[in-house]
Design an enzyme around this catalytic site. Structure first.
Site, PDB file in Angstrom:
ATOM      1  N   HIS A   7       0.830  -1.207   0.000  1.00 16.95           N
ATOM      2  CA  HIS A   7       0.000   0.000   0.000  1.00 16.95           C
ATOM      3  C   HIS A   7       0.863   1.255   0.000  1.00 16.95           C
ATOM      4  CE1 HIS A   7       0.465  -0.874   4.397  1.00 16.95           C
ATOM      5  NE2 HIS A   7       0.604   0.439   4.507  1.00 16.95           N
ATOM      6  N   HIS A  79       3.967   7.113   3.813  1.00 19.80           N
ATOM      7  CA  HIS A  79       4.908   6.005   3.633  1.00 19.80           C
ATOM      8  C   HIS A  79       4.443   5.073   2.524  1.00 19.80           C
ATOM      9  CE1 HIS A  79       2.132   4.171   6.720  1.00 19.80           C
ATOM     10  NE2 HIS A  79       2.331   3.077   6.013  1.00 19.80           N
ATOM     11  N   GLU A 130       7.667   1.038   5.066  1.00 23.09           N
ATOM     12  CA  GLU A 130       7.127  -0.013   5.938  1.00 23.09           C
ATOM     13  C   GLU A 130       7.377  -1.341   5.249  1.00 23.09           C
ATOM     14  OE1 GLU A 130       2.844   0.204   6.411  1.00 23.09           O
ATOM     15  OE2 GLU A 130       2.863  -1.171   8.110  1.00 23.09           O
TER      16      GLU A 130
HETATM   17 CO    CO Z   1       1.134   1.311   6.325  1.00 22.87          CO
END
Ligand code: CO
Length: 134
Positions: A7, A79, A130
């Site tokens: 994502h 992020h 991440e």
């Molecule tokens: Co995230």
């Protein structure tokens, strides 16, 4: 080593408004809000055919999103999340290459109930990264 883009996370000042933009204006499917007190955020996921967009709103006093929104009042990309097969092996590889893992370096449980780690933006082209074990 990294796999799919899981994502892209966008911090928003108002999750309801962000949801309306993605659901009504852009015509995407948006999940119900999910509070993640451990991460200091409330999230919704926008489901796209090839990936997800995570909308993040600050939750609680020391939310990591609060300072970001102060600097970016309209919101902004916060992020990107890449999938990995083995998060401990990924972490050890990051450290061996001189990259900084945020926090205590131990994976936490992310929004999908899977282990995640965050990597220092200064070590990754100015972008908070991440890693999520899938
Ligand atoms: Co995230």
């Amino acid at each position: 080593m990294i796999g799919k883009l899981n994502h892209v996370a966008i911090a928003v000042p108002d999750l309801q408004q962000g949801t309306a933009i993605y659901r009504d204006t852009l015509g995407a499917r948006v999940s119900q809000p999910q509070a993640l007190p451990e991460h200091g955020v409330t999230v919704v996921f926008v489901e796209l055919p090839n990936t997800k967009i995570e909308l993040l709103e600050a939750l609680g006093e020391k939310s990591p999103i609060a300072a970001f929104i102060e600097k970016n009042p309209a919101g902004g990309i916060h992020h990107v999340c890449y999938e990995v097969d083995d998060i401990m092996a990924a972490r050890d590889r990051m450290i061996a290459n001189g990259a900084r893992v945020l926090g205590d370096g131990e994976p936490k449980t992310g929004a999908h109930g899977k282990p995640v780690l965050f990597l220092h933006p200064k070590d990754f082209c100015g972008t908070l990264v991440e890693l999520e074990q899938v």
